[in-house]
Enzyme design. Sequence first.
Site, short mmCIF file in Angstrom:
data_model
loop_
_atom_site.label_atom_id
_atom_site.label_comp_id
_atom_site.label_asym_id
_atom_site.label_seq_id
_atom_site.Cartn_x
_atom_site.Cartn_y
_atom_site.Cartn_z
N HIS A 184 0.83 -1.20 0.00
CA HIS A 184 0.00 0.00 0.00
C HIS A 184 0.87 1.26 0.00
O HIS A 184 0.63 2.20 -0.75
CB HIS A 184 -0.90 -0.04 1.24
CG HIS A 184 -1.72 1.19 1.38
ND1 HIS A 184 -2.90 1.35 0.70
CD2 HIS A 184 -1.51 2.33 2.05
CE1 HIS A 184 -3.38 2.54 0.98
NE2 HIS A 184 -2.55 3.15 1.80
N ARG A 322 -10.33 -3.29 -18.33
CA ARG A 322 -10.21 -4.66 -17.84
C ARG A 322 -11.56 -5.13 -17.30
O ARG A 322 -12.21 -4.41 -16.54
CB ARG A 322 -9.17 -4.71 -16.73
CG ARG A 322 -9.16 -6.04 -16.00
CD ARG A 322 -7.98 -6.17 -15.10
NE ARG A 322 -8.15 -5.47 -13.85
CZ ARG A 322 -7.18 -5.34 -12.94
NH1 ARG A 322 -5.99 -5.84 -13.19
NH2 ARG A 322 -7.40 -4.71 -11.82
N ASP A 435 0.95 -9.06 -10.33
CA ASP A 435 0.56 -10.45 -10.10
C ASP A 435 1.55 -11.42 -10.74
O ASP A 435 1.82 -12.48 -10.19
CB ASP A 435 -0.86 -10.70 -10.62
CG ASP A 435 -1.90 -10.24 -9.60
OD1 ASP A 435 -1.72 -10.57 -8.41
OD2 ASP A 435 -2.85 -9.54 -9.98
N CYS A 482 1.21 -3.06 -17.66
CA CYS A 482 0.33 -2.21 -16.87
C CYS A 482 0.51 -2.42 -15.37
O CYS A 482 -0.24 -1.89 -14.57
CB CYS A 482 -1.13 -2.41 -17.26
SG CYS A 482 -1.74 -4.06 -16.92
C1 PEP Z 1 -1.06 -6.42 -12.01
O1 PEP Z 1 -1.32 -7.47 -11.42
O2 PEP Z 1 0.08 -6.08 -12.33
C2 PEP Z 1 -2.14 -5.47 -12.38
C3 PEP Z 1 -1.91 -4.44 -13.14
O3 PEP Z 1 -3.37 -5.71 -11.84
P1 PEP Z 1 -3.75 -5.37 -10.31
O4 PEP Z 1 -2.61 -4.64 -9.70
O5 PEP Z 1 -5.00 -4.58 -10.38
O6 PEP Z 1 -3.96 -6.75 -9.77
MG MG Z 2 -3.35 -8.08 -11.29
#
Ligand code: PEP
Ligand code: MG
Length: 551
Positions: A184, A322, A435, A482
């Site tokens: 965070h 998304r 992720d 992203c």
């Molecule tokens: C990621 O996992 O990098 C992503 C962009 O999605 P989120 O952070 O929303 O899981």
């Molecule tokens: Mg993600």
Amino acid sequence: MSELPGIGVGRGVASGPVLRMADPLGEPATTPLDGPADSAKTAVHDALAAVADDLTKRGALAGGDAQAVLEAQALMAQDPTLIDDVHARIDGGTNPERAVHEAFAAFQEILAGMGGYMGERAADLGDVAQRIIAKLRGVPAPGVPESATPFILVARDLAPADTALLDLEKVLALVTSDGGPTSHTAILARAKGITAIVGVDGAADLADGDEVIVDAVAGTVTTDPSASQVDEAKARVAERAAALSAPVTPGALADGTAVPLLANLGSPADAAGAVELGAEGVGLFRTEFLFLDSPSAPTVESQKASYVALLQAFPGKKVVVRALDAGADKPLPFLTDKGEENPALGRRGLRALRHHEEILRDQLTALAEADAETEADLWVMAPMVADAEETAYFVGLARELGIRTAGVMAEIPSLALLADQVFAEADFVSIGTNDLTQYTLAADRLLGTVGSYQDPWHPAVLRLIAQLGSAGASVSKGVGICGEAAADPLLAVVLVGLGATTLSMTPAALADVRAELGKYTIDQAREMATAALAATTARSAKAAAAAVHVA
Ligand code: PEP
Ligand code: MG
């Protein structure tokens, strides 16, 4: 002089004195009063007076609304009814810290029961009690420290409520001992453009007043720096300020290779700010943020209104939306299974949507209708996709419902390993490095204790990205990034070298990334990528990439 390593967030550098954020106080013990009641009452009296005095002084310094709040808190600390109650408890044999805790808690309950304005003051009362107990214990009051002059905030980690109170004029940089690049604190620091280093092992040993240099590029906190190091840091601060105020131009490498710079958004309300900072479109619109509090699935009409508002802000520009990414850190009541033991490995993202296909159909329908009424170039992608079969399912459904460009996020390593098969189905892939790193290194992205694993510079993550990059290039399809990695300027260059065609990030990071891209040609970016791929650790990958340019 010594250097404490950590994970740098962004491109900033700062120098100044440390102020520590005290950890929350534990609840006072119920041990009985030890010693005469009168001396306990005197100790409480002195603590109350000191806290009231401190609050009044801070109020005078702050001025405005904050002064009124702090003066009201000072009055609470001297409320005669409360003091009587504390005394009565001490007379009854309760120790002074416990007596303050109990008396304030009882009063807090009465205020909370009144609701309205009085109810809102209940939390302030809790804060005053914590301050008095801290005084009695002789330890610093918990929370973000107050200071008339700028400082470097050192903390174990920051809670969302602490970060809301940060005065950005005063906090030169953040240093935390916990947390990784997707914690965070790191996400917030990036969004607010605060220089930060997280996961610093030695942060606990820094003391108030210590002079330090925080270098987010190197990922180090330098303690006891020399005068020349401080001068050099100050020169870099000035140089960066100049880069940040440079004209907003489209993202490009030094040789003119275009690298569109896009924004990560969670609400149409953030679109105007992103455009102002030079976003050339949207690379990730997190739709689940619109519905975190919804008890039931949104209707086509209500969703469509939000999508129209978003698309209208980007006429003629690419906007990647998304599909709902529910589950794990972002549960949605109407989509997420309850009681999963490991929700990050559970039915999240596309898995949940496929299980509730009617919700996915409604969302794709709303998006197609919004697209038909606006001028943006809408792309839609699915989160948490494992392989080509799931890709084909999503892309097929999207096309059936009128979406022209459909792709998937690369977040699970299996998808990267099967990149060639995936590109046969998808129009594009966007890599969610947050992720992808979590699943490649098997380290919960929210867990501070494994924060050091959550580093997208890790060569294992880079190799998966390289595989996606070359598979995309061989069929001339887009490979976006992203995740938070795109907001790390040096890594952004390496990602382009690995084959990324667009970079999407929190808008506050756009200027730093734009400036960094402009320093390298595509050949240099590829050399840096090759050097990083050959490294054995995240740290050495970053060092290897940085060394190529110096050479
Ligand atoms: C990621 O996992 O990098 C992503 C962009 O999605 P989120 O952070 O929303 O899981
Ligand atoms: Mg993600």
